[in-house]
Design a protein around this motif. Structure first.
Motif, PDB file in Angstrom:
ATOM      1  N   LEU A  66     -19.545-101.152  55.597  1.00  0.00           N
ATOM      2  CA  LEU A  66     -18.198-100.898  55.074  1.00  0.00           C
ATOM      3  C   LEU A  66     -17.801 -99.443  55.293  1.00  0.00           C
ATOM      4  O   LEU A  66     -16.668 -99.144  55.686  1.00  0.00           O
ATOM      5  N   LEU A  67     -18.726 -98.547  55.033  1.00  0.00           N
ATOM      6  CA  LEU A  67     -18.430 -97.123  55.175  1.00  0.00           C
ATOM      7  C   LEU A  67     -18.196 -96.747  56.631  1.00  0.00           C
ATOM      8  O   LEU A  67     -17.391 -95.857  56.916  1.00  0.00           O
ATOM      9  N   GLU A  68     -18.888 -97.424  57.537  1.00  0.00           N
ATOM     10  CA  GLU A  68     -18.717 -97.128  58.960  1.00  0.00           C
ATOM     11  C   GLU A  68     -17.314 -97.450  59.455  1.00  0.00           C
ATOM     12  O   GLU A  68     -16.875 -96.916  60.466  1.00  0.00           O
ATOM     13  N   THR A  69     -16.591 -98.309  58.728  1.00  0.00           N
ATOM     14  CA  THR A  69     -15.218 -98.643  59.127  1.00  0.00           C
ATOM     15  C   THR A  69     -14.220 -97.571  58.715  1.00  0.00           C
ATOM     16  O   THR A  69     -13.082 -97.592  59.187  1.00  0.00           O
ATOM     17  N   ILE A  70     -14.625 -96.668  57.852  1.00  0.00           N
ATOM     18  CA  ILE A  70     -13.731 -95.597  57.407  1.00  0.00           C
ATOM     19  C   ILE A  70     -13.769 -94.486  58.446  1.00  0.00           C
ATOM     20  O   ILE A  70     -14.804 -93.861  58.670  1.00  0.00           O
ATOM     21  N   GLN A  71     -12.648 -94.285  59.078  1.00  0.00           N
ATOM     22  CA  GLN A  71     -12.553 -93.282  60.143  1.00  0.00           C
ATOM     23  C   GLN A  71     -12.233 -91.926  59.514  1.00  0.00           C
ATOM     24  O   GLN A  71     -11.078 -91.565  59.325  1.00  0.00           O
ATOM     25  N   ASN A  72     -13.308 -91.212  59.198  1.00  0.00           N
ATOM     26  CA  ASN A  72     -13.158 -89.931  58.531  1.00  0.00           C
ATOM     27  C   ASN A  72     -14.392 -89.106  58.872  1.00  0.00           C
ATOM     28  O   ASN A  72     -15.521 -89.583  58.685  1.00  0.00           O
ATOM     29  N   PRO A  73     -14.242 -87.875  59.354  1.00  0.00           N
ATOM     30  CA  PRO A  73     -15.414 -87.070  59.720  1.00  0.00           C
ATOM     31  C   PRO A  73     -16.354 -86.836  58.536  1.00  0.00           C
ATOM     32  O   PRO A  73     -17.568 -86.751  58.714  1.00  0.00           O
ATOM     33  N   GLN A  74     -15.807 -86.769  57.345  1.00  0.00           N
ATOM     34  CA  GLN A  74     -16.636 -86.565  56.160  1.00  0.00           C
ATOM     35  C   GLN A  74     -17.546 -87.769  55.913  1.00  0.00           C
ATOM     36  O   GLN A  74     -18.659 -87.624  55.420  1.00  0.00           O
ATOM     37  N   MET A  75     -17.068 -88.966  56.283  1.00  0.00           N
ATOM     38  CA  MET A  75     -17.858 -90.173  56.021  1.00  0.00           C
ATOM     39  C   MET A  75     -19.161 -90.157  56.814  1.00  0.00           C
ATOM     40  O   MET A  75     -20.196 -90.602  56.315  1.00  0.00           O
ATOM     41  N   ALA A  76     -19.153 -89.654  58.023  1.00  0.00           N
ATOM     42  CA  ALA A  76     -20.388 -89.577  58.815  1.00  0.00           C
ATOM     43  C   ALA A  76     -21.400 -88.681  58.112  1.00  0.00           C
ATOM     44  O   ALA A  76     -22.589 -89.007  58.043  1.00  0.00           O
ATOM     45  N   ARG A  77     -20.937 -87.572  57.563  1.00  0.00           N
ATOM     46  CA  ARG A  77     -21.838 -86.676  56.815  1.00  0.00           C
ATOM     47  C   ARG A  77     -22.332 -87.347  55.531  1.00  0.00           C
ATOM     48  O   ARG A  77     -23.492 -87.212  55.156  1.00  0.00           O
ATOM     49  N   THR A  78     -21.445 -88.083  54.885  1.00  0.00           N
ATOM     50  CA  THR A  78     -21.830 -88.791  53.655  1.00  0.00           C
ATOM     51  C   THR A  78     -22.914 -89.819  53.960  1.00  0.00           C
ATOM     52  O   THR A  78     -23.904 -89.921  53.234  1.00  0.00           O
ATOM     53  N   MET A  79     -22.743 -90.567  55.041  1.00  0.00           N
ATOM     54  CA  MET A  79     -23.740 -91.577  55.392  1.00  0.00           C
ATOM     55  C   MET A  79     -25.070 -90.945  55.774  1.00  0.00           C
ATOM     56  O   MET A  79     -26.130 -91.451  55.409  1.00  0.00           O
ATOM     57  N   ALA A  80     -25.037 -89.827  56.471  1.00  0.00           N
ATOM     58  CA  ALA A  80     -26.280 -89.121  56.813  1.00  0.00           C
ATOM     59  C   ALA A  80     -26.984 -88.670  55.534  1.00  0.00           C
ATOM     60  O   ALA A  80     -28.202 -88.793  55.410  1.00  0.00           O
ATOM     61  N   ARG A  81     -26.200 -88.176  54.575  1.00  0.00           N
ATOM     62  CA  ARG A  81     -26.781 -87.745  53.300  1.00  0.00           C
ATOM     63  C   ARG A  81     -27.395 -88.935  52.563  1.00  0.00           C
ATOM     64  O   ARG A  81     -28.498 -88.839  52.012  1.00  0.00           O
ATOM     65  N   LEU A  82     -26.706 -90.071  52.553  1.00  0.00           N
ATOM     66  CA  LEU A  82     -27.231 -91.261  51.878  1.00  0.00           C
ATOM     67  C   LEU A  82     -28.554 -91.711  52.497  1.00  0.00           C
ATOM     68  O   LEU A  82     -29.488 -92.096  51.778  1.00  0.00           O
ATOM     69  N   ARG A  83     -28.639 -91.659  53.815  1.00  0.00           N
ATOM     70  CA  ARG A  83     -29.893 -92.040  54.482  1.00  0.00           C
ATOM     71  C   ARG A  83     -31.026 -91.094  54.093  1.00  0.00           C
ATOM     72  O   ARG A  83     -32.151 -91.520  53.852  1.00  0.00           O
ATOM     73  N   GLU A  84     -30.736 -89.800  54.020  1.00  0.00           N
ATOM     74  CA  GLU A  84     -31.744 -88.823  53.591  1.00  0.00           C
ATOM     75  C   GLU A  84     -32.142 -89.059  52.132  1.00  0.00           C
ATOM     76  O   GLU A  84     -33.319 -88.949  51.774  1.00  0.00           O
ATOM     77  N   GLU A  85     -31.161 -89.389  51.301  1.00  0.00           N
ATOM     78  CA  GLU A  85     -31.460 -89.670  49.899  1.00  0.00           C
ATOM     79  C   GLU A  85     -32.376 -90.875  49.759  1.00  0.00           C
ATOM     80  O   GLU A  85     -33.235 -90.906  48.879  1.00  0.00           O
ATOM     81  N   HIS A  86     -32.217 -91.859  50.619  1.00  0.00           N
ATOM     82  CA  HIS A  86     -33.088 -93.032  50.560  1.00  0.00           C
ATOM     83  C   HIS A  86     -34.549 -92.629  50.768  1.00  0.00           C
ATOM     84  O   HIS A  86     -35.435 -93.117  50.058  1.00  0.00           O
ATOM     85  N   LEU A  87     -34.794 -91.762  51.722  1.00  0.00           N
ATOM     86  CA  LEU A  87     -36.167 -91.297  51.952  1.00  0.00           C
ATOM     87  C   LEU A  87     -36.694 -90.545  50.739  1.00  0.00           C
ATOM     88  O   LEU A  87     -37.830 -90.774  50.292  1.00  0.00           O
ATOM     89  N   ALA A  88     -35.887 -89.648  50.196  1.00  0.00           N
ATOM     90  CA  ALA A  88     -36.306 -88.868  49.026  1.00  0.00           C
ATOM     91  C   ALA A  88     -36.509 -89.775  47.818  1.00  0.00           C
ATOM     92  O   ALA A  88     -37.487 -89.623  47.066  1.00  0.00           O
TER      93      ALA A  88
END
Length: 153
Positions: A66-88
């Motif tokens: 769902l987030l990948e459908t949002i065309q916003n440069p901030q969303m790519a950074r948000t998704m990268a952060r979420l992936r890092e949070e999953h590891l942590a």
């Protein structure tokens, strides 16, 4: 869209379970050092890692597309952060689970203060994570009749 909505509903259910688990962790932290219920510690320890893994898998299957459908440069950074949070979060869940097992078996290596700090750091972080994802769900999905607010805690 129906399949995506079912996945989101399953994710929301996992989020509710994570928040209930956080309540249990908070109760253990509040009980330190004298009123620890060992059986509750062992139950929480056994539940923690599988619940976090299941929730993260649903986040990646339901929320991330769902987030990948949002065309916003901030969303790519948000998704990268979420992936890092999953590891942590995975690593922290493992550490908390092990500490709870030790506490439940009367062989804790941590002082009550250190144990309380570990539990509180984890459940505060998890509550924040759930709230952030609920906000993202609300932003990504159009409002639906009968759909409750994305927040409850």
């Amino acid at each position: 869209m129906i399949r995506a909505n079912r996945r989101i509903e399953a994710l929301e259910q996992c989020h509710s379970e994570v928040l209930a688990l956080c309540d249990g962790l908070e109760a253990v932290a509040d009980s330190l050092p004298h009123n620890v219920q060992k059986r509750i510690c062992l139950t929480l320890a056994a539940t923690l890692e599988p619940l976090i893994a299941r929730t993260q898998a649903l986040e990646e299957q339901a929320l991330f597309p769902l987030l990948e459908t949002i065309q916003n440069p901030q969303m790519a950074r948000t998704m990268a952060r979420l992936r890092e949070e999953h590891l942590a979060d995975h690593s922290a869940a493992s550490e908390v689970s092990e500490a709870l097992q030790d506490l439940g078996k009367d062989r804790s290596k941590l002082s009550p203060d250190a144990m309380g700090y570990l539990l509180r750091s984890f459940f505060v972080s998890m509550r924040r994570h759930v709230q952030s994802e609920r906000d993202l769900i609300a932003m990504a999905l159009p409002a639906e009749p009968g759909r409750g607010p994305a927040t409850d805690g």
